[in-house]
Design an enzyme around this catalytic site. Structure first.
Site, PDB file in Angstrom:
ATOM      1  N   GLN A 302      -4.599  -9.447 102.891  1.00  0.00           N
ATOM      2  CA  GLN A 302      -3.648 -10.240 103.658  1.00  0.00           C
ATOM      3  C   GLN A 302      -2.236 -10.089 103.097  1.00  0.00           C
ATOM      4  OE1 GLN A 302      -3.347 -11.834 106.376  1.00  0.00           O
ATOM      5  NE2 GLN A 302      -1.396 -12.848 105.953  1.00  0.00           N
ATOM      6  N   GLU A 303      -2.141 -10.015 101.778  1.00  0.00           N
ATOM      7  CA  GLU A 303      -0.827  -9.909 101.133  1.00  0.00           C
ATOM      8  C   GLU A 303      -0.178  -8.543 101.351  1.00  0.00           C
ATOM      9  OE1 GLU A 303       1.038 -12.011  99.714  1.00  0.00           O
ATOM     10  OE2 GLU A 303      -0.185 -13.723  99.157  1.00  0.00           O
TER      11      GLU A 303
END
Length: 447
Positions: A302-303
């Site tokens: 996600q990052e």
């Protein structure tokens, strides 16, 4: 005299009926077990790394605990087998994502509804493209036998007489969805909750159109199980009023967002091509800080989409997208070093987990800590204060997440210590991590 005789017979009938109700429920309690049939599927019951789980399993386990009896589980493949066990009196209850229909109500007793679903025509991307029932004519369409899908298709056939389909008496909805995904079938019909879950594993599946209005899911019981039906409904009412049902639905469905075909395809490719490079690093960080390494991997995706050189417009960098300040706090000298970044990100998350109040239990503790990773612990403290003011429980993620977006509204943030925050971002952040975590669990299971 006839009136007295009639009145006496009526009273006796009522008493016997009442006796029958108590007898069935008492028998369950005396035997010390509740025999339940379910399906082995993502929406009902399955076994993961932590043991038995699933929405229906958790729900019926809670009911058995409330009755004070042991849960004895039977697993069958499709509704036909499940309903057959009810007919034969071999089970007390079916907890298998069954739709309560008028036809079934003539043969079985049903609980109150605990979830609403819609029947959907599902085909494959690049394959058949029906837009209405008439377009299904001539396509290979198969559904499981003894399902509400058959009932609905029969109603559609009254409007479209040329409509035909095959019925599979051996397999379930998930199997037929996979057949569509593998191009062995043009289309099938499935409930919306089943479609949502399976699209994450087979991203080429597409919903073409709905063929029903929302329908109730409910537990089915033998026709003579009056007392059990009453006990289930009384318990379910309290379970719902206490907010536990909503919490359970959130646990299994709350992280499923609007389906993103492109993102899911990219994720599946990177699981095969990129994750092996960093897998041992995630595992080492997970062991050191007591965090599920798959969750760390999902968070990292996600990052940064597992890009060690990732950089945001705000200056955060690396696989775990650390700020300069955070990197210094956790002892990371190079944010572009993937091993340092992963270890530093895990240490930071562990610190956040440790700073939360003891009364927050898992899994809510992890979701709130992840929100803090995204928006900062100060804003989380503010949101907890605001949650209490709004009459919400700050220890439950499904209530806490409703409050976070209020941090961007002046009438709420003006009196908070840390002020304004884009509160919707941590909600999306956690939802996406949970989605990636779930898809990653399934992908690693297939390996």
């Amino acid at each position: 005299m006839k009136q007295l005789r009639y009145g006496g017979l009526l009273l006796l009938t009522i008493l016997l009926a009442g006796c029958g109700e108590e007898t069935y429920l008492n028998r369950v309690k005396e035997q010390g077990k509740l025999v339940v049939v379910t399906r082995n599927a993502p929406t009902t019951y399955y076994v993961d790394r932590d043991g038995k789980t699933g929405f229906e399993y958790d729900l019926v386990s809670a009911f058995a605990d409330d009755l004070g009896v042991e849960l004895e589980l039977m697993v069958r493949n499709n509704p036909a087998e499940i309903l057959s066990l009810l007919e034969e009196g071999k089970v007390d209850l079916a907890a298998a994502s069954l739709t309560r229909t008028e036809q079934r109500k003539d043969r079985y007793r049903f609980s109150d509804s605990y979830q609403q679903v819609t029947q959907q025509v599902v085909c494959r991307r690049g394959g058949a493209y029906p837009e209405e029932p008439e377009d299904l004519v001539g396509l290979s369409l198969t559904v499981p036998s003894e399902t509400s899908y058959v009932d609905q298709l029969q109603r559609l056939q009254e409007e479209v007489p040329e409509l035909t389909w095959e019925v599979d008496a051996e397999h379930d909805t998930e199997y037929l969805l996979e057949r569509v995904w593998r191009r062995k079938l043009d289309c099938t019909v499935a409930d919306s909750n089943i479609v949502k879950v399976n699209q994450r594993y087979m991203p080429e599946l597409l919903v073409r159109f709905d063929i029903s209005k929302p329908q109730p899911l409910a537990w089915a019981m033998p026709a003579e199980a009056h007392g059990l039906q009453s006990a289930v409904n009384n318990w379910l009412s309290g379970f719902r009023d206490d907010g536990v049902l909503e919490h359970l639905i959130n646990k299994y469905y709350g992280f499923i967002e609007v389906f993103d075909y492109v993102d899911t395809r990219a994720f599946k490719r990177k699981v095969k091509r990129v994750l092996p490079t960093y897998k041992a690093m995630f595992q080492a960080a997970g062991r050191k800080y007591g965090i599920d390494w798959i969750l760390l991997a999902a968070q990292a995706y996600q990052e940064s989409h597992w890009d060690r050189l990732a950089r945001s417009p705000t200056g955060v960098r690396g696989i775990m997208m650390l700020t300069r300040t955070t990197a210094r706090e956790v002892g990371v000298s190079s944010r572009l070093d993937p091993e340092q970044s992963i270890m530093g990100g895990a240490k930071y998350l562990a610190n956040l987990l440790g700073r939360l109040p003891d009364e927050i239990s898992e899994p809510d503790r992890t979701w709130i800590a992840l929100a803090a990773y995204n928006v900062g612990m100060g804003h989380v403290y503010d949101a907890r204060k605001l949650a209490r003011e709004q009459g919400m429980d700050p220890n439950l993620w499904h209530e806490f997440r409703e409050v976070l977006p209020l941090l961007s509204q002046k009438k709420y943030y003006k009196d908070l210590r840390y002020g304004y925050a884009r509160g919707s971002e941590p909600v999306r952040y956690v939802r996406r991590i949970r989605n990636y975590h779930d898809m990653l669990l399934q992908a690693l299971k297939v390996e």
